[in-house]
Design an enzyme around this catalytic site. Structure first.
Site, short mmCIF file in Angstrom:
data_model
loop_
_atom_site.label_atom_id
_atom_site.label_comp_id
_atom_site.label_asym_id
_atom_site.label_seq_id
_atom_site.Cartn_x
_atom_site.Cartn_y
_atom_site.Cartn_z
N SER A 1 41.65 39.99 34.80
CA SER A 1 42.61 41.02 34.40
C SER A 1 42.29 41.47 32.98
O SER A 1 41.19 41.93 32.72
CB SER A 1 44.04 40.50 34.53
OG SER A 1 44.98 41.53 34.28
N THR A 2 43.22 41.30 32.04
CA THR A 2 43.02 41.78 30.68
C THR A 2 41.76 41.17 30.07
O THR A 2 41.60 39.96 30.00
CB THR A 2 44.23 41.42 29.80
OG1 THR A 2 45.42 41.83 30.44
CG2 THR A 2 44.12 42.08 28.44
N HIS B 119 42.20 43.60 37.94
CA HIS B 119 43.37 44.47 37.81
C HIS B 119 42.96 45.75 37.10
O HIS B 119 42.53 45.71 35.94
CB HIS B 119 44.47 43.77 37.01
CG HIS B 119 45.02 42.55 37.68
ND1 HIS B 119 45.68 41.55 37.01
CD2 HIS B 119 45.00 42.16 38.99
CE1 HIS B 119 46.06 40.61 37.86
NE2 HIS B 119 45.64 40.95 39.07
N MET C 53 46.15 38.12 31.68
CA MET C 53 47.51 37.71 31.41
C MET C 53 48.26 37.42 32.71
O MET C 53 47.99 38.04 33.74
CB MET C 53 48.24 38.81 30.64
CG MET C 53 49.66 38.45 30.22
SD MET C 53 50.40 39.76 29.24
CE MET C 53 52.06 39.11 29.05
N ASP D 101 48.53 35.58 38.25
CA ASP D 101 47.93 36.03 39.50
C ASP D 101 46.59 35.33 39.71
O ASP D 101 45.74 35.31 38.82
CB ASP D 101 47.72 37.56 39.48
CG ASP D 101 47.25 38.10 40.82
OD1 ASP D 101 47.65 37.53 41.86
OD2 ASP D 101 46.50 39.08 40.82
#
Length: 358
Positions: A178-179, A204, A297, A300
């Site tokens: 993600s991030t 993401h 973050m 998930d």
């Protein structure tokens, strides 16, 4: 808890005013200031350094990308891009991510105030995530990103043209991020040889952004990288990236792995969701798979990785020191779902070692 100081750089007065209004009612955030362009912002930021920048790309005087590159080279500040240029998966937005931006929010050309008010949760999540990020100094090279990509693309095109692939992929790899994941994935995938095991990836990312991201990686990597389509088979030397706005699952039939790409409700507030990919991989591949969770973050992917681990699969988490945000890996580690915690630079070698096992 100390409020997160946010500075907005956008030539739209509507954006600056609306963001100020949206954040003014939260004890979690405080406006450190705003500016209509980077030149004014630089002067204001000499007096106070914000925790997070919300940055437009197309502005007079100095464009946001040039400003971002200067910041990341001199004094990195976690930055969220909010720009109409990213709506169709803009090349410029991808360059911003490569330059160190931690997230991208696409805004429409019309109805900005209504959009920002309706997307308050997405905006707050992005700013909160960015505030926890640990951006690194990104030094500008002598060659621009387009030139580097062109040279890499030409070299890798030759390698790909001589690579032979087989559909008999017995030990695929699944990756969730993600991030900070766009940069982390680039580090891992560009280090892999053309005959690396097949890889299914959930990152993401906004809808309509993943196709261009995959295209960019394809130009940099020896392996083939593309946005996944429903029914795509997972070959050696191929990485499939889940399209933004749709979930991706791994399945096996007649000894071959393929992916299912379909719509569905968000899982852990994400679509695509890492948990969806990981849980399907556990069901389809059992112990014959490697699961990797990278920077990001939230949680998930943690429960999906636990399912992989308990089913006998090998599992790896990126370590805290090399993560932009040590959220998703940390949650997986807390569930005792991880076999090895590795620096980002060692993950490529771990993939090759897994592939070489009898």
């Amino acid at each position: 808890m100390t409020p997160i100081k946010v500075f907005v750089v956008d030539d739209s007065a509507v954006v600056r005013q609306t963001v100020t209004h949206l954040l003014s009612g939260s004890a979690e955030f405080v406006m450190a200031g705003s500016a209509p362009n980077p030149l004014i912002a630089m002067e204001a930021m000499r007096k106070t350094t914000p925790d997070v920048l919300l940055l437009d790309i197309e502005m007079p005087g100095m464009d946001g990308l040039t400003f971002l590159r200067r910041i990341m080279a001199e004094n990195p500040i976690p930055t969220v891009i909010c720009s109409t240029l990213s709506t169709e998966g803009s090349r410029v937005a991808l360059e911003a991510m490569a330059a160190g931006a931690v997230a991208v929010i696409a805004k429409p050309k019309l109805g900005l105030k209504q959009f920002l008010e309706e997307s308050r949760r997405e905006l707050v999540d992005a700013l909160r995530s960015a505030a926890r990020a640990k951006p690194r100094v990104v030094k500008s090279g002598h060659q621009g990103p387009d030139a580097v990509k062109l040279l890499a693309g030409n070299a890798n095109a030759q390698a790909k043209s001589h690579a032979t692939h087989t559909f008999a992929v017995n030990k695929p790899v699944v990756i969730g991020s993600s991030t900070g994941g766009t940069q982390a994935l680039e580090v891992v995938l560009t280090a892999l040889p053309a005959d690396a095991p097949g890889i299914a990836i959930t990152q993401h990312m906004p809808e309509k952004f993943t196709a261009m991201y995959a295209q960019r990686l394809d130009g940099l990597c020896a392996i083939n990288v593309r946005e996944a389509k429903d029914g795509d088979r997972l070959e050696r030397g191929v990485a499939l990236i889940a399209p933004g706005g749709r979930h991706m699952q791994l399945r096996k039939a007649a000894g071959q792995y393929f992916v299912i790409v379909a719509d569905g409700p968000p899982v852990n507030r994400h679509k695509p969701s890492v948990d969806v990919l990981f849980k399907s991989a556990a069901e389809s591949a059992g112990r014959d798979i490697l699961g990797i969770i990278l920077t990001g973050m939230g949680d998930d992917g943690a429960r999906g990785m636990k399912r992989l681990h308990d089913g006998g699969a090998r599992t790896i988490a990126q370590n805290e020191a090399t993560c932009v945000v040590f959220g998703m890996p940390k949650e997986a580690i807390k569930l005792n779902a991880v076999d090895h915690v590795l620096p980002l630079e060692m993950i490529c070698n771990a993939i090759l070692q897994f592939d070489a096992r009898a």
